[in-house]
Design an enzyme around this catalytic site. Structure first.
Site, PDB file in Angstrom:
ATOM      1  CG  ASN A   1      -1.937   1.146   1.165  1.00  0.00           C
ATOM      2  OD1 ASN A   1      -1.568   2.307   1.278  1.00  0.00           O
ATOM      3  ND2 ASN A   1      -3.196   0.804   1.002  1.00  0.00           N
TER       4      ASN A   1
ATOM      5  CB  CYS B   1      -9.935   0.310  -2.952  1.00  0.00           C
ATOM      6  SG  CYS B   1      -8.219  -0.280  -2.921  1.00  0.00           S
ATOM      7  CB  VAL B   2      -7.520   2.360   2.000  1.00  0.00           C
ATOM      8  CG1 VAL B   2      -8.761   2.576   2.829  1.00  0.00           C
ATOM      9  CG2 VAL B   2      -6.942   0.972   2.211  1.00  0.00           C
TER      10      VAL B   2
ATOM     11  CB  CYS C   1      -6.410  -3.593   3.958  1.00  0.00           C
ATOM     12  SG  CYS C   1      -6.568  -4.488   2.376  1.00  0.00           S
ATOM     13  CG  LEU C   2     -13.314  -1.608   2.256  1.00  0.00           C
ATOM     14  CD1 LEU C   2     -14.005  -0.258   2.387  1.00  0.00           C
ATOM     15  CD2 LEU C   2     -13.679  -2.254   0.915  1.00  0.00           C
TER      16      LEU C   2
END
Length: 258
Positions: free
Chosen positions: A15, A199-200, A81-82
């Site tokens: 990420n 979504c992150v 984190c979706l």
């Protein structure tokens, strides 16, 4: 003297967005509210490909991350984190938040632990939206899991767009301003609000206010909702400029104390 808040972020190893968008929102807030300062501290879970199997394997590492961040005595932790949460089945955000809170508390750090998944649900409900349209970077099967999860919380998803990018690094490289035209293909006619990024990892912050002005409907994202929930947990007024309706002065003044 400014009050300093330490925020702990539990993020996938690949990420590159949460440590960009959350600080950007809170730095903008610092310019508006001079007596607040925020610092950001991360712990990472290995994940490169956004698949159900890899997400489940990654999720196991969240306990270690919560323990590490509680060592730093952060004021609040966010599991960022979706889809890792939503792919585990309905209601999993409650189980995850409870488990990670217990890990931190047992390390003498009884602090709030939120998840971007739970924050998005709370954010949609906070603005009173019953029906939403969403954009995700996921492959369609994962998008369908996200839709099922959201709908299990009593929120109808009226339409969705899946950009179908499986490589998490590539998701982070997507141009957020492309969302301004991508939403032209999203049917928002029945939606009360639009989730511009469910979504992150998919950047959307530069586009949120633009799309909201374009559509004339509330626009939010998983990252915006995470900031909203963090500020609420810290008992701070959840206001950030140019980040959509949920974090607007207009919304929060109208709902103060609720």
């Amino acid at each position: 003297m400014s009050k300093e808040y330490r925020l702990g972020l539990i993020v996938p190893s690949s990420n590159t967005t949460m440590e960009k968008e959350i600080p950007a929102m809170l730095k903008a807030r610092e310019e508006m509210i001079q007596d607040e300062k925020f610092t950001f501290h991360s712990s990472r879970m290995r994940m490169m490909k956004v698949t159900k199997e890899e997400l489940a394997k990654m999720d196991i590492d969240s306990d270690r991350c919560a323990l590490e961040l509680s060592d730093a005595r952060c004021d609040a932790l966010a599991y960022a984190c979706l889809v890792a949460i939503m792919s585990q089945g309905p209601g999993y955000h409650c189980l995850s938040e409870s488990r990670l809170s217990k890990v931190a508390k047992e390390n003498s750090a009884p602090v709030p632990v939120i998840s971007s998944a739970g924050a998005l649900i709370d954010g949609v409900k906070a603005i009173g939206a019953k029906k939403i349209a969403i954009v995700t970077p996921y492959m369609k099967p994962l998008t369908n899991m996200v839709i099922e999860y959201i709908e299990s919380e009593g929120i109808k998803v009226t339409d969705s767009i899946s950009l179908e990018v499986a490589d998490n690094l590539e998701v982070g490289r997507l141009d957020p301003l492309n969302l301004v035209t991508i939403v032209d293909d999203l049917d928002v006619s029945e939606a009360d609000a639009v989730v511009l990024s469910a979504c992150v990892q998919m950047q959307s912050l530069p586009a949120i206010q633009k799309v909201q002005d374009k559509l004339g409907k509330p626009v939010l994202s998983a990252a915006v909702s995470t900031v909203y929930k963090l500020l609420k947990e810290l008992t701070l007024k959840p206001v950030v400029p140019n980040a959509g309706y949920l974090l607007s002065e207009e919304f929060n003044s109208a709902h103060a104390g609720k």
